[in-house]
Motif scaffolding. Structure first.
Motif, PDB file in Angstrom:
ATOM      1  N   ASP A  84       0.504  -0.851   0.112  1.00  0.00           N
ATOM      2  CA  ASP A  84      -0.120   0.016   0.006  1.00  0.00           C
ATOM      3  C   ASP A  84       0.869   0.763  -0.151  1.00  0.00           C
ATOM      4  N   SER A  85       2.254   1.485  -0.475  1.00  0.00           N
ATOM      5  CA  SER A  85       3.246   2.185  -0.696  1.00  0.00           C
ATOM      6  C   SER A  85       2.419   3.076  -1.406  1.00  0.00           C
ATOM      7  N   GLY A  86       1.962   2.449  -2.382  1.00  0.00           N
ATOM      8  CA  GLY A  86       2.201   3.382  -3.713  1.00  0.00           C
ATOM      9  C   GLY A  86       3.461   3.576  -4.079  1.00  0.00           C
ATOM     10  N   GLN A  87       4.128   2.686  -4.380  1.00  0.00           N
ATOM     11  CA  GLN A  87       5.926   3.232  -4.373  1.00  0.00           C
ATOM     12  C   GLN A  87       6.407   1.258  -5.410  1.00  0.00           C
ATOM     13  N   GLU A  88       5.553   0.948  -5.690  1.00  0.00           N
ATOM     14  CA  GLU A  88       6.171  -0.479  -6.937  1.00  0.00           C
ATOM     15  C   GLU A  88       5.538  -1.132  -7.639  1.00  0.00           C
ATOM     16  N   VAL A  89       5.895  -1.341  -8.395  1.00  0.00           N
ATOM     17  CA  VAL A  89       5.564  -1.505 -10.122  1.00  0.00           C
ATOM     18  C   VAL A  89       5.019  -2.456  -9.922  1.00  0.00           C
ATOM     19  N   VAL A  90       4.063  -2.791 -10.739  1.00  0.00           N
ATOM     20  CA  VAL A  90       3.614  -3.878 -11.616  1.00  0.00           C
ATOM     21  C   VAL A  90       3.516  -4.318 -12.584  1.00  0.00           C
ATOM     22  N   LEU A  91       4.934  -5.500 -12.718  1.00  0.00           N
ATOM     23  CA  LEU A  91       4.749  -5.611 -14.025  1.00  0.00           C
ATOM     24  C   LEU A  91       4.540  -6.729 -14.520  1.00  0.00           C
ATOM     25  N   SER A  92       2.868  -6.441 -15.257  1.00  0.00           N
ATOM     26  CA  SER A  92       2.176  -7.842 -15.589  1.00  0.00           C
ATOM     27  C   SER A  92       2.670  -8.043 -16.595  1.00  0.00           C
ATOM     28  N   LEU A  93       2.839  -9.622 -17.276  1.00  0.00           N
ATOM     29  CA  LEU A  93       2.874 -10.386 -17.898  1.00  0.00           C
ATOM     30  C   LEU A  93       2.347 -10.674 -19.019  1.00  0.00           C
ATOM     31  N   GLU A  94       0.637 -10.024 -19.030  1.00  0.00           N
ATOM     32  CA  GLU A  94      -0.606 -10.604 -19.591  1.00  0.00           C
ATOM     33  C   GLU A  94      -0.738 -10.380 -21.247  1.00  0.00           C
ATOM     34  N   ILE A 109       6.611 -27.979 -25.839  1.00  0.00           N
ATOM     35  CA  ILE A 109       6.141 -26.708 -26.725  1.00  0.00           C
ATOM     36  C   ILE A 109       6.842 -25.244 -25.251  1.00  0.00           C
ATOM     37  N   THR A 110       7.209 -24.330 -26.280  1.00  0.00           N
ATOM     38  CA  THR A 110       7.334 -23.169 -26.704  1.00  0.00           C
ATOM     39  C   THR A 110       6.331 -22.064 -26.132  1.00  0.00           C
ATOM     40  N   VAL A 111       6.225 -21.425 -25.046  1.00  0.00           N
ATOM     41  CA  VAL A 111       5.109 -20.822 -24.566  1.00  0.00           C
ATOM     42  C   VAL A 111       5.750 -19.099 -23.745  1.00  0.00           C
ATOM     43  N   GLU A 112       5.233 -18.205 -24.242  1.00  0.00           N
ATOM     44  CA  GLU A 112       5.827 -16.933 -23.240  1.00  0.00           C
ATOM     45  C   GLU A 112       4.833 -17.026 -21.970  1.00  0.00           C
ATOM     46  N   SER A 113       5.279 -16.114 -21.001  1.00  0.00           N
ATOM     47  CA  SER A 113       4.690 -17.119 -19.743  1.00  0.00           C
ATOM     48  C   SER A 113       3.210 -15.818 -19.406  1.00  0.00           C
ATOM     49  N   GLY A 114       2.539 -14.837 -20.294  1.00  0.00           N
ATOM     50  CA  GLY A 114       1.856 -14.827 -19.605  1.00  0.00           C
ATOM     51  C   GLY A 114       0.003 -15.695 -20.637  1.00  0.00           C
ATOM     52  N   CYS A 115       0.949 -16.528 -21.335  1.00  0.00           N
ATOM     53  CA  CYS A 115       0.040 -17.384 -22.113  1.00  0.00           C
ATOM     54  C   CYS A 115      -1.129 -18.265 -20.476  1.00  0.00           C
ATOM     55  N   ILE A 116      -1.999 -18.001 -20.934  1.00  0.00           N
ATOM     56  CA  ILE A 116      -3.501 -18.739 -20.100  1.00  0.00           C
ATOM     57  C   ILE A 116      -3.261 -20.471 -19.975  1.00  0.00           C
ATOM     58  N   LEU A 117      -2.546 -21.045 -18.854  1.00  0.00           N
ATOM     59  CA  LEU A 117      -2.639 -22.574 -19.299  1.00  0.00           C
ATOM     60  C   LEU A 117      -3.748 -23.571 -19.386  1.00  0.00           C
ATOM     61  N   GLN A 118      -4.949 -23.070 -19.897  1.00  0.00           N
ATOM     62  CA  GLN A 118      -5.743 -23.524 -20.737  1.00  0.00           C
ATOM     63  C   GLN A 118      -5.018 -23.205 -22.113  1.00  0.00           C
ATOM     64  N   SER A 119      -5.163 -21.997 -22.519  1.00  0.00           N
ATOM     65  CA  SER A 119      -4.626 -22.398 -24.413  1.00  0.00           C
ATOM     66  C   SER A 119      -3.425 -22.843 -24.219  1.00  0.00           C
ATOM     67  N   VAL A 120      -2.836 -22.991 -23.037  1.00  0.00           N
ATOM     68  CA  VAL A 120      -1.067 -23.857 -23.436  1.00  0.00           C
ATOM     69  C   VAL A 120      -1.925 -25.467 -23.330  1.00  0.00           C
ATOM     70  N   GLN A 121      -2.683 -25.478 -22.842  1.00  0.00           N
ATOM     71  CA  GLN A 121      -3.295 -26.982 -23.096  1.00  0.00           C
ATOM     72  C   GLN A 121      -4.124 -27.304 -24.098  1.00  0.00           C
TER      73      GLN A 121
END
Length: 475
Positions: A84-94, A109-121
């Protein structure tokens, strides 16, 4: 570097749509889905490529701004949301959702980290292969998050945790350098296997941007059984018996206490239990095979009949259709939501050696009832890997404040008993911020010291997920 200078640098890297700063836009990233650990991000940055991740990390390092890596934000221990400091950056891989390559001949299979698990399946299935990791949150959890927490799931008994599925990783380190370890090799005896530092590292050592994962043949036969047993000792004995007969064709072996099943049926009256009567313990067992040469369901039914003759089973119902199998699994999948509807609860994700599962239950339930008379023990989990979700719901009519006042005593009992039986206070959910105190109390001090030294070597400025997993230390 001032915040506005950092925002300018980040926007230059990821483009206008890649950075979020308003309260409305960042709200979904500030709170995990159970509503715990609310925070306030300085900004949410959403890169599209590994090169952009590297540049973002360099910019934040230059500004000495902490980075909170985030995937699908489905974690349960407060490890992927800002404070809750307001000083951290969220790095979203979405936005990094590309499936880079599928190689059926190599079963990778080689996938990027934002891949949804179901999409990999689904990508694996489209190429005639299977990716075996299955979770309740597979429609929203990402591969990067699965790797960072070493997620488990229902099929660990046969295929292992996420760690067992990873052949290679691409990781951005704290100085922005890119560790290119996307190897498909099963055998590579050339020094330290660095990927294992980041799997289960909860984003504290580096940001996973891509992974090369194992694939498996499609299953061509499956069978599901709803099995009633007298107690957890019978469950463990049955597991050993079925393993002798069916080997690694046992795909899932779940246990549910009677109170757990009743809880689901109470809140989801449209669901019907496959067996009549109120049996003390229920097992949900899946078996599968990649071959159609021998009829698996007949072999499974014969093994269950023989086990019943040996006194290991009270009764069993084998699903006669895929729909019946899905109904059985729906009961299991509905447990968390049923407990939420029931009201206040305490949750534990512990593991003990498989032969000690019954000992753990016998040692804790009576003492727990002495602390809170009438407490509802909502016990379920994965017998095949010793992982119990050992939860407690508030007794009917009890005041919420009175129940929660006993939380520390309940937690201490559960964790002390698990540790005494050479178990773990966290089996598959991780440490995050929620479990730091008990982690530091029960983890081997030498292991803790080694973890801090590794953290200092890879992230000397402590910018990756500071205060998660490893508590902050005064300098």
């Amino acid at each position: 570097m001032r915040s506005d200078d950092l925002f300018t640098s980040l926007e230059t890297i990821v483009g206008p749509g890649g950075i979020l700063t308003s309260t409305a836009d960042t709200a979904a990233y500030n709170l995990e889905h159970r509503g715990n650990f609310p925070g306030r991000a300085l900004a949410v940055v959403r890169p599209r490529t590994t090169a952009e991740v590297s540049a973002v990390i360099k910019a934040c390092a230059h500004a000495r701004t902490p980075i909170i890596p985030q995937g699908g934000n489905t974690g349960l221990v407060g490890g992927s949301t800002p404070d809750d400091s307001g000083q951290e950056v969220v790095l979203s891989l979405e936005r990094m959702r590309r499936i880079r390559q599928v190689n059926p001949l190599d079963n990778t299979i080689t996938v990027e980290s934002g891949c949804i698990l179901q999409s990999v399946q689904e990508a694996a299935t489209a190429h005639g292969r299977m990716f075996p990791l299955t979770l309740g949150s597979e429609g929203s959890a990402t591969i990067g998050g699965n790797l960072s927490t070493n997620a488990g799931g229902d099929q660990v008994i046969r295929y292992g945790n996420t760690r067992e599925q990873a052949l290679g990783l691409e990781v951005v380190l704290a100085d922005g350098s890119i560790l290119n370890g996307l190897s498909p090799l099963r055998k590579d005896n050339s020094g330290y296997d660095l990927k294992h530092l980041f799997i289960g590292g909860e984003g504290t050592l580096g940001v996973i941007t891509a992974a090369t994962l194992k694939l498996y043949p499609l299953l061509r036969q499956q069978a599901t059984a709803w099995i009633a047993v007298q107690d957890a000792r019978q469950a463990v004995a049955l597991l050993a018996r079925l393993r002798d007969v069916l080997g690694d064709r046992i795909t899932a072996f779940e246990i549910m206490a009677r109170a757990t099943v009743d809880l689901v049926l109470r809140h989801f009256p449209d669901l019907q239990e496959p067996l009549p009567g109120s049996r003390p313990w229920i097992l949900l067992v899946d078996v599968s095979d990649t071959s159609v040469r021998y009829p698996l369901q007949e072999e499974f039914q014969l093994a269950l009949a023989e086990s019943m003759e040996q006194g290991l089973i009270l009764d069993a119902a084998v699903a006669s259709s895929e729909r019946q199998s899905q109904t059985m699994w729906q009961i299991r999948a509905s447990i968390p939501e049923a407990q939420r509807k029931e009201g206040p609860s305490l949750k534990h994700d512990i593991s003990v050696p498989i032969p000690r599962i019954a000992d753990f239950i016998d040692a804790t339930v009576p003492k727990m009832s002495a602390i809170v008379p009438g407490i509802q023990c909502i016990t379920f989990g994965h017998v095949g890997d010793g992982n119990l979700h050992f939860n407690q719901s508030m007794p009917p009519g009890m005041a919420k404040e009175s129940f929660l006042a006993q939380a520390d005593a309940i937690h201490d009992l559960v964790h002390e008993t698990a540790a005494h039986m050479q178990g773990s206070i966290s089996a598959e959910h991780g440490i995050g911020r929620q479990k730091q105190e008990i982690f530091m109390h029960y983890k081997d001090p030498v292991a803790i010291s080694a973890m801090y030294r590794i953290k200092a070597a890879l992230d000397p400025e402590n910018l990756f997920n500071p205060g998660r997993l490893l508590p902050l230390r005064n300098s």
